[in-house]
Write a protein that holds these residues in place. Structure first.
Motif, PDB file in Angstrom:
ATOM      1  N   GLN A  51     -12.808  13.987 178.041  1.00 34.25           N
ATOM      2  CA  GLN A  51     -14.237  13.693 177.899  1.00 34.25           C
ATOM      3  C   GLN A  51     -15.082  14.744 178.624  1.00 34.25           C
ATOM      4  OE1 GLN A  51     -14.048   9.754 179.556  1.00 34.25           O
ATOM      5  NE2 GLN A  51     -14.166   8.747 177.547  1.00 34.25           N
TER       6      GLN A  51
ATOM      7  N   ARG B  21     -19.102  20.575 173.360  1.00 37.27           N
ATOM      8  CA  ARG B  21     -19.942  20.038 172.281  1.00 37.27           C
ATOM      9  C   ARG B  21     -21.117  20.971 171.982  1.00 37.27           C
ATOM     10  NH1 ARG B  21     -20.458  15.420 174.180  1.00 37.27           N
ATOM     11  NH2 ARG B  21     -19.012  14.252 172.847  1.00 37.27           N
TER      12      ARG B  21
ATOM     13  N   GLU C   2      -9.322  10.307 169.872  1.00 34.61           N
ATOM     14  CA  GLU C   2      -9.668  10.393 168.459  1.00 34.61           C
ATOM     15  C   GLU C   2     -10.620   9.268 168.056  1.00 34.61           C
ATOM     16  OE1 GLU C   2      -5.817  10.525 166.703  1.00 34.61           O
ATOM     17  OE2 GLU C   2      -5.428  12.576 167.380  1.00 34.61           O
ATOM     18  N   ALA C   3     -10.461   8.099 168.655  1.00 32.48           N
ATOM     19  CA  ALA C   3     -11.373   6.986 168.369  1.00 32.48           C
ATOM     20  C   ALA C   3     -12.798   7.309 168.816  1.00 32.48           C
ATOM     21  CB  ALA C   3     -10.877   5.717 169.054  1.00 32.48           C
ATOM     22  N   GLU C   4     -12.922   8.137 169.856  1.00 32.92           N
ATOM     23  CA  GLU C   4     -14.239   8.550 170.344  1.00 32.92           C
ATOM     24  C   GLU C   4     -14.756   9.791 169.616  1.00 32.92           C
ATOM     25  OE1 GLU C   4     -14.556   9.125 174.536  1.00 32.92           O
ATOM     26  OE2 GLU C   4     -13.719   7.161 175.039  1.00 32.92           O
ATOM     27  N   GLY C   5     -13.920  10.399 168.780  1.00 30.42           N
ATOM     28  CA  GLY C   5     -14.323  11.604 168.077  1.00 30.42           C
ATOM     29  C   GLY C   5     -14.209  12.872 168.896  1.00 30.42           C
ATOM     30  N   LEU C   6     -13.478  12.815 170.005  1.00 35.80           N
ATOM     31  CA  LEU C   6     -13.347  14.006 170.839  1.00 35.80           C
ATOM     32  C   LEU C   6     -12.572  15.110 170.132  1.00 35.80           C
ATOM     33  CD1 LEU C   6     -12.627  12.498 174.385  1.00 35.80           C
ATOM     34  CD2 LEU C   6     -14.821  13.012 173.300  1.00 35.80           C
ATOM     35  N   ASP C   7     -11.578  14.715 169.326  1.00 34.83           N
ATOM     36  CA  ASP C   7     -10.826  15.730 168.581  1.00 34.83           C
ATOM     37  C   ASP C   7     -11.747  16.525 167.668  1.00 34.83           C
ATOM     38  OD1 ASP C   7     -11.179  13.335 167.091  1.00 34.83           O
ATOM     39  OD2 ASP C   7      -9.555  13.905 165.729  1.00 34.83           O
ATOM     40  N   ALA C   8     -12.707  15.825 167.048  1.00 35.94           N
ATOM     41  CA  ALA C   8     -13.660  16.496 166.163  1.00 35.94           C
ATOM     42  C   ALA C   8     -14.583  17.431 166.945  1.00 35.94           C
ATOM     43  CB  ALA C   8     -14.482  15.464 165.400  1.00 35.94           C
ATOM     44  N   VAL C   9     -14.971  17.018 168.147  1.00 37.65           N
ATOM     45  CA  VAL C   9     -15.800  17.884 168.992  1.00 37.65           C
ATOM     46  C   VAL C   9     -15.063  19.177 169.295  1.00 37.65           C
ATOM     47  CG1 VAL C   9     -16.856  18.138 171.281  1.00 37.65           C
ATOM     48  CG2 VAL C   9     -17.097  15.983 170.022  1.00 37.65           C
TER      49      VAL C   9
ATOM     50  N   TRP D 100      -6.435  21.115 168.354  1.00 42.16           N
ATOM     51  CA  TRP D 100      -6.129  19.760 168.829  1.00 42.16           C
ATOM     52  C   TRP D 100      -4.642  19.516 168.577  1.00 42.16           C
ATOM     53  CZ3 TRP D 100      -8.148  16.170 171.828  1.00 42.16           C
ATOM     54  CH2 TRP D 100      -7.702  14.843 171.733  1.00 42.16           C
TER      55      TRP D 100
END
Length: 477
Positions: free
Chosen positions: A356, A363, A387-394, A402
């Motif tokens: 995080q 980001r 991944e549930a928080e979208g950190l992988d996408a960030v 990733w």
């Protein structure tokens, strides 16, 4: 049970016998094993005609040798495949629980045991891995052990050990924004030295420590070993109990209430006598970066590589060796040193809050051209939560890779390695020569947020400057 240090209380409760020569036969409550240091230990048991004394107290996972790009079986590396297959056979033969790939519980051994609730206050914990001190964050006494000792614990559930002295490290005040537990422990090791803790257990205490999250406390205790201490621990408190409650192996109902009452009694009492005490002020600590070839060769990101004149006489030969190996000159600022590879992960900094903190920096930014940056979650659970928080996408939007969970480039017993003279910004725990897979590769240790800052600037950078440019709520990690 109020007098004495936590170390004394846990040690005395687990003492089986006093042995000739002054050592203690110590019962081990939790034994963690993995694929690297266990094969020879199991082979020794077979040679001796012995079994595993308490398989229910042994838990296994695979972490060091697993690839992080693809974990499809069989592995491309036949040696890695054989090591995992051997662990699987040994666990099946002896009735040991193995959290394997795809189980939802696989990961770095020092990440999965806490997140499953296996690590609890008052325990003795052993593992054939030097960073077992991590588990001291819970008020446990945790030791890294060698292969022959892994054999001994498998066979007898005990170890012959000498009792340590206890040094209390008091850290008062609060860390500045952009300064994390990794910076704190690097600062402590810089101050006390990599051999300063030899013969000691470190008790971390004070208002700063009490304010740390459990994941920060794990980072702190994880690197106690890098300061020479055999173990490091934090007294259990409400933060500890809140983290454990509800996890798969945590007590429940009335057993939970009894456990909390007992765990609370373990904390070092007001009458506790320490063999030594050192005090630090948290507010004076800056983001810290290693410049040399030991974790003790660290400086604030706003400082310069120390000169020989500023180095104690007995440390000057090592400093000169570090100058040559790292190709850094005394007096040059550490900020601005170009970086080739950025690695976020390891048992030190591969937990959710670490990711995080790094994602908050990444980001909206891009990895610098020509720089390789990758993120390796510490476990399958950490990966799923991130991944549930979208950190992988960030991370991927910013140009990071990733990856799948594992130890990755911390020890480089897998395909994740430096090449040639590459220099890395790493959130791992050791910057020894050749540590990250190349005999001439160079490692700068720093916090995950600082690694992310290096990734997007292409050089060692003060993360506080980036956070000032784009105000962000950075989770503590």
């Amino acid at each position: 049970m109020s007098a004495g240090t936590l170390y004394d209380k846990v040690w005395d409760r687990h003492c089986v016998a006093e042995l000739p020569g002054g050592s203690t036969q110590l019962f081990i409550g939790l034994h963690l094993i993995h694929e690297v240091t266990s094969p020879q230990a199991f082979a020794a048991l077979r040679d001796l005609g012995l079994g595993v004394r308490h398989p229910e107290r042994t838990v296994a996972t695979v972490d060091h040798i697993v690839p992080t790009t693809s974990q499809a079986r069989p592995f491309a590396d036949p040696l890695a495949e054989e090591m995992l297959a051997t662990l699987e056979r040994n666990c099946a033969e002896h009735g040991i629980t193995l959290h394997g790939l795809g189980s939802g519980r696989q990961g770095i051994v020092h990440v999965i045991a806490p997140e499953l609730g296996l690590t609890q206050p008052g325990m003795t914990v052993a593992c054939g891995d030097s960073h077992t001190s991590t588990h001291g964050a819970f008020g446990a006494i945790a030791f890294g052990i060698g292969t022959s000792q892994v054999r001994d614990v498998l066979a007898s559930q005990s170890l012959a050990m000498n009792k340590l002295k206890v040094r209390r490290i008091l850290v008062e005040g609060r860390l500045q924004p952009g300064v994390f537990a990794k910076d704190l422990v690097l600062h402590i090791i810089r101050s006390l030295g990599v051999k300063g803790g030899v013969g000691y257990a470190y008790e971390f205490a004070g208002s700063c420590i009490e304010a740390l999250s459990m994941e920060e406390r794990m980072t702190l205790c994880n690197m106690a070993i890098e300061g020479g201490a055999r173990c490091g621990y934090v007294n259990p408190d409400a933060t500890t109990f809140a983290y454990i409650q509800g996890r798969p192996f945590a007590p429940e109902g009335a057993a939970w209430d009894r456990a909390v009452a007992w765990w609370s009694s373990l904390a070092s009492g007001a009458e506790a006598v320490f063999d030594d005490e050192v005090v630090f002020e948290a507010g004076t600590i800056a983001p810290t970066v290693t410049w040399g070839i030991t974790p003790g060769q660290g400086i604030g990101v706003d400082e310069s590589v120390p000169s020989l004149a500023d180095t104690p006489v007995d440390e000057r030969p090592l400093a000169e060796e570090a100058y040559r190996y790292m190709d850094l000159q005394p007096g040059m600022p550490i900020a601005g040193v170009p970086i080739d590879v950025c690695f976020i992960g390891s048992c030190t900094n591969g937990r959710l809050s670490d990711l995080q903190a790094a994602a908050a920096v990444a980001r909206g930014r891009q990895v610098a051209p020509g720089l390789k940056a990758f993120v390796v979650p510490g476990s399958e659970q950490v990966a799923a939560a991130a991944e549930a928080e979208g950190l992988d996408a960030v991370f991927t939007a910013a140009g990071f890779e990733w990856r799948e969970p594992g130890c990755s480039m911390c020890l480089a017993m897998n395909p994740d390695r430096l090449e040639g003279r590459q220099i890395s910004a790493s959130s791992s725990n050791r910057n020894f020569k050749g540590r990250q897979g190349s005999a001439s590769g160079r490692t700068l240790l720093m916090s995950p947020a600082m690694v992310a800052a290096a990734a997007v600037t292409g050089r060692v950078s003060d993360v506080r400057d980036l956070l000032a440019l784009v105000p962000l709520q950075v989770p503590v990690g």
